[in-house]
Write a protein that holds these residues in place. Structure first.
Motif, PDB file in Angstrom:
ATOM      1  N   GLU A  68       0.848  -1.194   0.000  1.00 27.04           N
ATOM      2  CA  GLU A  68       0.000   0.000   0.000  1.00 27.04           C
ATOM      3  C   GLU A  68       0.878   1.237   0.000  1.00 27.04           C
ATOM      4  N   ILE A  69       0.443   2.243  -0.734  1.00 26.79           N
ATOM      5  CA  ILE A  69       1.136   3.521  -0.804  1.00 26.79           C
ATOM      6  C   ILE A  69       0.159   4.596  -0.355  1.00 26.79           C
ATOM      7  N   VAL A 110     -12.555  11.106   5.812  1.00 32.01           N
ATOM      8  CA  VAL A 110     -11.425  10.284   5.366  1.00 32.01           C
ATOM      9  C   VAL A 110     -11.141  10.633   3.908  1.00 32.01           C
ATOM     10  N   ASP A 111      -9.851  10.730   3.563  1.00 36.08           N
ATOM     11  CA  ASP A 111      -9.534  11.049   2.176  1.00 36.08           C
ATOM     12  C   ASP A 111      -9.665   9.787   1.317  1.00 36.08           C
ATOM     13  N   PRO A 112      -9.873   9.957   0.012  1.00 37.03           N
ATOM     14  CA  PRO A 112     -10.116   8.809  -0.874  1.00 37.03           C
ATOM     15  C   PRO A 112      -8.988   7.784  -0.870  1.00 37.03           C
ATOM     16  N   GLY A 142      -9.513   3.844   0.269  1.00 37.95           N
ATOM     17  CA  GLY A 142      -9.156   2.688  -0.556  1.00 37.95           C
ATOM     18  C   GLY A 142      -8.328   1.671   0.203  1.00 37.95           C
ATOM     19  N   ILE A 143      -7.379   2.142   0.997  1.00 37.15           N
ATOM     20  CA  ILE A 143      -6.553   1.236   1.800  1.00 37.15           C
ATOM     21  C   ILE A 143      -7.432   0.459   2.775  1.00 37.15           C
ATOM     22  N   HIS A 167     -14.195  -5.161   6.933  1.00 36.04           N
ATOM     23  CA  HIS A 167     -15.044  -5.147   8.128  1.00 36.04           C
ATOM     24  C   HIS A 167     -15.036  -3.788   8.832  1.00 36.04           C
ATOM     25  N   LEU A 168     -14.090  -2.909   8.480  1.00 34.74           N
ATOM     26  CA  LEU A 168     -14.017  -1.586   9.094  1.00 34.74           C
ATOM     27  C   LEU A 168     -14.678  -0.484   8.260  1.00 34.74           C
ATOM     28  N   VAL A 169     -15.131  -0.824   7.061  1.00 36.17           N
ATOM     29  CA  VAL A 169     -15.728   0.189   6.165  1.00 36.17           C
ATOM     30  C   VAL A 169     -16.957   0.828   6.796  1.00 36.17           C
TER      31      VAL A 169
END
Length: 56
Positions: free
Chosen positions: A4-5, A32-34, A38-39, A46-48
């Motif tokens: 992830e970046i 939250v930023d996009p 995505g990360i 489950h945290l979305v």
């Protein structure tokens, strides 16, 4: 776990784990930023539910 970046920086597994732990502490997240969304969606679906609605 995929590579992830975030903000142009590669996150190592320890950083991803620390991020997950911090996210789990919140009941909800107001903003939250996009890129971070995505990360979260890719790694911890489950945290979305803690995220605000996606404005897309």
């Amino acid at each position: 776990m995929p590579i992830e970046i975030y903000n142009g920086q590669v996150l190592d597994p320890d950083q991803l784990e620390a991020l997950r732990i911090e996210i789990e502490k919140f009941d909800t997240i107001e903003e939250v930023d996009p890129e971070l969304r995505g990360i979260i969606e890719r790694n911890w679906p489950h945290l979305v539910g803690k995220l605000p609605p996606d404005d897309v």
